[in-house]
Design an enzyme around this catalytic site. Structure first.
Site, mmCIF file in Angstrom:
data_model
loop_
_atom_site.group_PDB
_atom_site.id
_atom_site.type_symbol
_atom_site.label_atom_id
_atom_site.label_comp_id
_atom_site.label_asym_id
_atom_site.label_seq_id
_atom_site.Cartn_x
_atom_site.Cartn_y
_atom_site.Cartn_z
ATOM 1 C CG ASN A 1 -1.644 -1.158 -22.737
ATOM 2 O OD1 ASN A 1 -0.955 -2.152 -22.649
ATOM 3 N ND2 ASN A 1 -1.155 0.058 -22.696
ATOM 4 C CG ASP B 1 -5.737 4.052 -33.897
ATOM 5 O OD1 ASP B 1 -4.929 4.630 -33.158
ATOM 6 O OD2 ASP B 1 -6.826 3.593 -33.503
ATOM 7 C CG ASP C 1 5.407 -3.277 -24.046
ATOM 8 O OD1 ASP C 1 4.804 -2.216 -24.349
ATOM 9 O OD2 ASP C 1 6.228 -3.354 -23.108
ATOM 10 C CG ASP D 1 -3.037 3.002 -30.356
ATOM 11 O OD1 ASP D 1 -2.832 4.211 -30.151
ATOM 12 O OD2 ASP D 1 -4.177 2.546 -30.575
#
Length: 186
Positions: A62, A54, A71, A97
């Site tokens: 983000n 993770d 991305d 993620d």
């Protein structure tokens, strides 16, 4: 013409089982292969380890830098996972993620060693975002092994997830092998 059609079919098949952003396998294909690998481990009395990786605080990155940066982060982490995984390992994008890394014929100790290598590969080098800004990230990795920690696919996933959940509740940026002392995730 036959060769061209075969190449086209192979390309379409690859697209159907891989994530377009990361190039890792999609969850549906991964679970199919997980069943096959667990069956093989049962038959040969072998071991099968599973890591769930993770990205720490991904949502914050983000939200701060935008989805194109997110991305880029996902694609870069996937590249580092692939660069450090063995040829026999199976890598997949699990969710936003999170990534699965399936390690056939791998003991808990060997899984910890690979997890350490992945952990260092991510944290050791900054990631260049689309705007040129360099950021450093860390990851948390939960690990479980069949048959040491689990007797089924569902248990294997649950145990690796519980190890990951323990890390998230204890500061992140760690690796944790499942142990019975970890409280069950509720």
């Amino acid at each position: 013409m036959a060769i061209k059609n075969a190449r086209l079919f192979a390309g379409v098949e690859e697209l159907s089982i891989t994530d377009g952003l990361t190039g890792l396998y999609i969850l549906r294909y991964f679970k199919q292969r997980l069943k096959e690998e667990l069956y093989r481990a049962e038959r040969t009395h072998g071991q099968l380890s599973l890591m769930i990786l993770d990205i720490d605080h991904f949502k914050r990155f983000n939200d701060t830098y935008g989805h194109p940066a997110g991305d880029t982060i996902l694609a870069t982490i996937a590249e580092r996972v692939l660069a450090n995984a063995r040829k026999i390992d199976l890598t997949a994008r699990y969710g936003g993620d999170e990534f699965f890394i399936l390690l056939p014929d791998t003991s808990p100790e060997d899984a910890l060693s690979l997890a350490d290598r992945l952990h260092q590969a991510v944290a050791g080098e900054p990631i260049a975002l689309p705007d040129g800004k360099l950021i450093r990230l860390t990851v948390s990795i939960g690990i479980a092994t069949y048959p040491t920690h689990a007797a089924s696919i569902d248990e294997l996933i649950k145990r690796a997830d519980e190890a990951l959940y323990w890390i998230k509740s204890h500061g992140r940026n760690r690796i944790r092998l499942y142990s019975p002392e970890i409280p069950a995730k509720t």
